[in-house]
Design an enzyme around this catalytic site. Structure first.
Site, PDB file in Angstrom:
ATOM      1  N   VAL A  68       0.836  -1.190   0.000  1.00 29.14           N
ATOM      2  CA  VAL A  68       0.000   0.000   0.000  1.00 29.14           C
ATOM      3  C   VAL A  68       0.876   1.248   0.000  1.00 29.14           C
ATOM      4  O   VAL A  68       1.922   1.282   0.659  1.00 29.14           O
ATOM      5  CB  VAL A  68      -0.890   0.022   1.273  1.00 29.14           C
ATOM      6  N   CYS A  69       0.433   2.276  -0.727  1.00 27.44           N
ATOM      7  CA  CYS A  69       1.040   3.611  -0.636  1.00 27.44           C
ATOM      8  C   CYS A  69      -0.072   4.633  -0.871  1.00 27.44           C
ATOM      9  O   CYS A  69      -1.247   4.311  -0.754  1.00 27.44           O
ATOM     10  CB  CYS A  69       2.203   3.785  -1.611  1.00 27.44           C
ATOM     11  N   ARG A  70       0.276   5.847  -1.206  1.00 25.23           N
ATOM     12  CA  ARG A  70      -0.726   6.899  -1.387  1.00 25.23           C
ATOM     13  C   ARG A  70      -1.621   6.627  -2.602  1.00 25.23           C
ATOM     14  O   ARG A  70      -2.833   6.709  -2.528  1.00 25.23           O
ATOM     15  CB  ARG A  70      -0.031   8.258  -1.521  1.00 25.23           C
ATOM     16  N   SER A  72      -0.738   4.031  -5.248  1.00 25.25           N
ATOM     17  CA  SER A  72      -0.409   2.680  -5.744  1.00 25.25           C
ATOM     18  C   SER A  72       0.790   2.648  -6.684  1.00 25.25           C
ATOM     19  O   SER A  72       1.145   1.594  -7.199  1.00 25.25           O
ATOM     20  CB  SER A  72      -1.607   1.926  -6.346  1.00 25.25           C
ATOM     21  N   MET A  96      -4.094   4.696  -0.750  1.00 31.63           N
ATOM     22  CA  MET A  96      -4.839   5.312   0.343  1.00 31.63           C
ATOM     23  C   MET A  96      -5.800   6.386  -0.155  1.00 31.63           C
ATOM     24  O   MET A  96      -6.750   6.718   0.534  1.00 31.63           O
ATOM     25  CB  MET A  96      -3.872   5.885   1.384  1.00 31.63           C
TER      26      MET A  96
END
Length: 106
Positions: A68-70, A72, A96
């Site tokens: 997961v990141c901000r 993708s 996110m």
């Protein structure tokens, strides 16, 4: 595409359902510390992308990991890197920005 390694994707809704059903082994959030402070999926393991290679010993090869990141993009790079090292991974598409579930402050 810079690579021919296909990374499986999972939606934030699917991740949320799997968390609620207790069917999720590991979520690794590769955002930076200041991003995590704004809120993270409860129960994540935080390893910033730049630290990933040095912290491989923290990642269990026998489990599947959701990256997961901000948005993708970074988690996609992390997923490609880990898959190349023999890990079972999926990238949470939309990151996110698309997460609608609970958040925890770190």
């Amino acid at each position: 595409m810079s690579t021919n390694t296909l990374i499986e994707e999972i939606t934030p809704t699917e991740v949320s359902h799997r968390i609620n059903e207790g069917k999720l082994d590991s979520i690794i959030d590769v955002r930076e510390h200041d991003e995590i402070a704004e809120g993270a999926i409860p129960g994540i393991h935080h390893i910033p992308l730049g630290e990933l290679e040095d912290r491989l010993s923290e990642i269990d090869k026998s489990k599947e990991h959701i990256l997961v990141c901000r948005s993708s993009a970074r988690s996609g790079r992390a997923a490609e890197f880990l898959k190349g090292k023999g890990y079972k991974v999926k990238n949470m598409v939309g990151g996110m920005l698309d997460w609608e579930g609970d958040l925890e402050r770190k």
